[in-house]
Design a protein around this motif. Structure first.
Motif, mmCIF file in Angstrom:
data_model
loop_
_atom_site.group_PDB
_atom_site.id
_atom_site.type_symbol
_atom_site.label_atom_id
_atom_site.label_comp_id
_atom_site.label_asym_id
_atom_site.label_seq_id
_atom_site.Cartn_x
_atom_site.Cartn_y
_atom_site.Cartn_z
ATOM 1 N N GLN A 1 0.832 -1.207 0.000
ATOM 2 C CA GLN A 1 0.000 0.000 0.000
ATOM 3 C C GLN A 1 0.863 1.252 0.000
ATOM 4 O O GLN A 1 0.615 2.188 -0.772
ATOM 5 C CB GLN A 1 -0.919 0.008 1.222
ATOM 6 N N ARG A 2 1.882 1.272 0.862
ATOM 7 C CA ARG A 2 2.773 2.447 0.929
ATOM 8 C C ARG A 2 3.482 2.660 -0.397
ATOM 9 O O ARG A 2 3.580 3.789 -0.894
ATOM 10 C CB ARG A 2 3.797 2.263 2.050
ATOM 11 N N GLU A 3 3.975 1.573 -0.987
ATOM 12 C CA GLU A 3 4.680 1.678 -2.264
ATOM 13 C C GLU A 3 3.738 2.163 -3.366
ATOM 14 O O GLU A 3 4.106 3.032 -4.167
ATOM 15 C CB GLU A 3 5.279 0.316 -2.632
ATOM 16 N N ASN A 4 2.533 1.611 -3.424
ATOM 17 C CA ASN A 4 1.564 1.993 -4.457
ATOM 18 C C ASN A 4 1.161 3.459 -4.341
ATOM 19 O O ASN A 4 1.003 4.150 -5.357
ATOM 20 C CB ASN A 4 0.316 1.113 -4.381
ATOM 21 N N ARG A 5 0.974 3.934 -3.129
ATOM 22 C CA ARG A 5 0.583 5.344 -2.944
ATOM 23 C C ARG A 5 1.699 6.278 -3.415
ATOM 24 O O ARG A 5 1.426 7.341 -3.987
ATOM 25 C CB ARG A 5 0.223 5.604 -1.477
ATOM 26 N N TYR A 6 2.937 5.881 -3.158
ATOM 27 C CA TYR A 6 4.065 6.703 -3.634
ATOM 28 C C TYR A 6 4.130 6.671 -5.165
ATOM 29 O O TYR A 6 4.319 7.709 -5.809
ATOM 30 C CB TYR A 6 5.379 6.177 -3.046
ATOM 31 N N GLN A 7 3.964 5.486 -5.750
ATOM 32 C CA GLN A 7 3.991 5.352 -7.203
ATOM 33 C C GLN A 7 2.843 6.124 -7.841
ATOM 34 O O GLN A 7 2.996 6.732 -8.913
ATOM 35 C CB GLN A 7 3.925 3.870 -7.580
ATOM 36 N N ALA A 8 1.690 6.112 -7.178
ATOM 37 C CA ALA A 8 0.502 6.794 -7.709
ATOM 38 C C ALA A 8 0.728 8.302 -7.819
ATOM 39 O O ALA A 8 0.179 8.948 -8.720
ATOM 40 C CB ALA A 8 -0.701 6.509 -6.823
ATOM 41 N N LYS A 9 1.535 8.868 -6.919
ATOM 42 C CA LYS A 9 1.801 10.308 -6.965
ATOM 43 C C LYS A 9 2.479 10.692 -8.269
ATOM 44 O O LYS A 9 2.144 11.711 -8.881
ATOM 45 C CB LYS A 9 2.675 10.718 -5.776
ATOM 46 N N ASN A 10 3.435 9.874 -8.717
ATOM 47 C CA ASN A 10 4.130 10.176 -9.969
ATOM 48 C C ASN A 10 3.228 9.966 -11.180
ATOM 49 O O ASN A 10 3.257 10.745 -12.133
ATOM 50 C CB ASN A 10 5.390 9.302 -10.086
ATOM 51 N N LEU A 11 2.409 8.916 -11.136
ATOM 52 C CA LEU A 11 1.460 8.693 -12.231
ATOM 53 C C LEU A 11 0.455 9.838 -12.313
ATOM 54 O O LEU A 11 0.113 10.310 -13.407
ATOM 55 C CB LEU A 11 0.720 7.371 -12.027
ATOM 56 N N ASN A 12 -0.007 10.290 -11.167
ATOM 57 C CA ASN A 12 -0.968 11.392 -11.113
ATOM 58 C C ASN A 12 -0.349 12.680 -11.647
ATOM 59 O O ASN A 12 -0.998 13.450 -12.359
ATOM 60 C CB ASN A 12 -1.435 11.593 -9.675
ATOM 61 N N LEU A 13 0.917 12.888 -11.318
ATOM 62 C CA LEU A 13 1.612 14.100 -11.768
ATOM 63 C C LEU A 13 1.773 14.118 -13.283
ATOM 64 O O LEU A 13 1.588 15.149 -13.935
ATOM 65 C CB LEU A 13 2.984 14.173 -11.091
ATOM 66 N N PHE A 14 2.106 12.950 -13.857
ATOM 67 C CA PHE A 14 2.351 12.876 -15.301
ATOM 68 C C PHE A 14 1.056 12.918 -16.109
ATOM 69 O O PHE A 14 0.949 13.645 -17.099
ATOM 70 C CB PHE A 14 3.126 11.595 -15.628
ATOM 71 N N PHE A 15 0.057 12.152 -15.694
ATOM 72 C CA PHE A 15 -1.177 12.047 -16.477
ATOM 73 C C PHE A 15 -2.253 13.053 -16.035
ATOM 74 O O PHE A 15 -3.306 13.125 -16.648
ATOM 75 C CB PHE A 15 -1.752 10.627 -16.383
ATOM 76 N N GLY A 16 -1.968 13.792 -14.961
ATOM 77 C CA GLY A 16 -2.942 14.760 -14.470
ATOM 78 C C GLY A 16 -2.566 16.179 -14.867
ATOM 79 O O GLY A 16 -2.494 16.514 -16.044
ATOM 80 N N GLY A 17 -2.331 17.019 -13.855
ATOM 81 C CA GLY A 17 -1.992 18.410 -14.148
ATOM 82 C C GLY A 17 -3.204 19.221 -14.538
ATOM 83 O O GLY A 17 -4.349 18.885 -14.225
#
Length: 355
Positions: free
Chosen positions: A91-107
């Motif tokens: 869970q901790r690893e996924n939440r950290y990974q999700a931040k980078n995915l959110n940053l790239f595909f979001g904005g």
């Protein structure tokens, strides 16, 4: 543009929290903000988990009508519904990974699922070029999220994952091996907690988290059972005299073998701190081995245990010790030394006679 939120930052987009006075005191109620003017909010109840589930259902209905699902919206649903079902470390690893995915595909302009293609994945790897291994893990998470977006689950898209045919970054398995003299040096400067943990890690070949959680209740009729955190695989070990000596010294009245300074179960972080102290002392007193010592981590004892077991017995026995389903994983990642080869030598005088 509305005001930027300063409270309840953990809530997913479109969920609102309101304080309500009841007979039992102040209670937080959750609502789904449908947007538009005048504002309309749908009650979700005061149970956060159930509210998140209802939020997901309402969001899905809203998205189905608009047919404009972004990856960020799918990611938010995955964080709420899927990640909580995983092991705490994952869970901790996924939440950290999700931040980078959110940053790239979001904005400012979140990318629609239907618009994501292989080009986005290639650009992601370029964007994360300084962390190639982490990028592999993040795209693996992206792929799992995409699986949930397919018709068998949420039905957001029928497209195959854009990452399917993209080559991942090359990864080099860790190959650090703890030589016996390095092990002895670290053992010399370790506290008793660390020394016992090192011995048990060597004997049982388990991960730090599984070593730290051993409890005397896990021992029945001379057999210690360890249920691995990562795989839930239960391994059974005969309690030898040496292992029993350590158990008796550490928990004479029963309980966890390893306790922190507050007399609570030791965490892997506690164990790592003790190892770091011993390694620093070893480097200070043995600068000639500083380079080798600096590379060693407590987790490398699992690989040393597997390697030494394979040399003394077989690769199959080493695989069983680690709890692997396949010996190939043991050979690929954990066995870091092979048996020495005998050099080829001509018999005395053989070459001389030929000449």
């Amino acid at each position: 543009m509305g005001r930027k939120a300063t409270v309840n930052l953990n809530l997913p987009t479109g969920m609102r929290a309101r304080k309500r006075k009841t007979r039992n005191g102040i209670v937080t109620w959750y609502y789904f903000d449908t947007g538009g003017k005048p504002r309309k909010e749908i009650p979700l109840g005061n149970d956060y988990v159930k509210a998140c589930q209802k939020w997901s259902e309402l969001l899905l209905q809203k998205l189905d009508k608009a047919h404009q699902v972004t990856f960020v919206q799918a990611l938010q649903r995955y964080i709420l519904e899927v990640i909580p079902t995983k092991k705490s470390k994952t869970q901790r690893e996924n939440r950290y990974q999700a931040k980078n995915l959110n940053l790239f595909f979001g904005g400012n302009t979140p990318v629609l699922l239907e618009d994501i293609d292989a080009g986005h994945i290639r650009e992601y790897f370029k964007w994360r070029h300084k962390a190639p291994v982490a990028a592999n893990r993040e795209i693996a998470l992206f792929n799992h999220i995409w699986t949930y977006c397919r018709p068998a689950h949420w039905g957001y898209t029928s497209k195959e994952s854009p990452s399917k045919d993209i080559k991942r970054n090359k990864e080099q398995p860790r190959d650090v091996y703890v030589e016996d003299y390095i092990y002895s040096t670290l053992y010399k400067y370790g506290c008793q907690d660390l020394r016992d943990a090192m011995e048990i890690a060597m004997m049982l070949g388990q991960r730090p988290c599984d070593t730290a959680k051993i409890h005397t209740d896990h021992i029945q009729k001379g057999v210690l059972t360890i249920k691995q955190n990562k795989t839930s695989h239960a391994l059974r070990f005969v309690v030898t005299k040496r292992l029993q000596d350590i158990i008796t010294r550490r928990a004479p009245h029963g309980g966890f073998l390893f306790l922190n300074n507050r007399k609570r179960k030791m965490t892997t972080e506690n164990l790592r701190d003790r190892f770091d102290i011993a390694r620093s002392l070893a480097i200070q007193n043995h600068p000639e081995h500083a380079e080798e010592l600096a590379q060693i981590q407590f987790r490398d004892l699992r690989a040393k245990s597997a390697t030494d077991k394979s040399l003394a017995s077989s690769e199959e026995e080493a695989s069983k010790l680690l709890g692997h389903a396949s010996v190939n994983m043991t050979k690929k990642v954990y066995i870091r030394r092979t048996r020495p080869l005998m050099p080829f030598e001509h018999s005395d005088g053989e070459i001389a006679e030929q000449t």
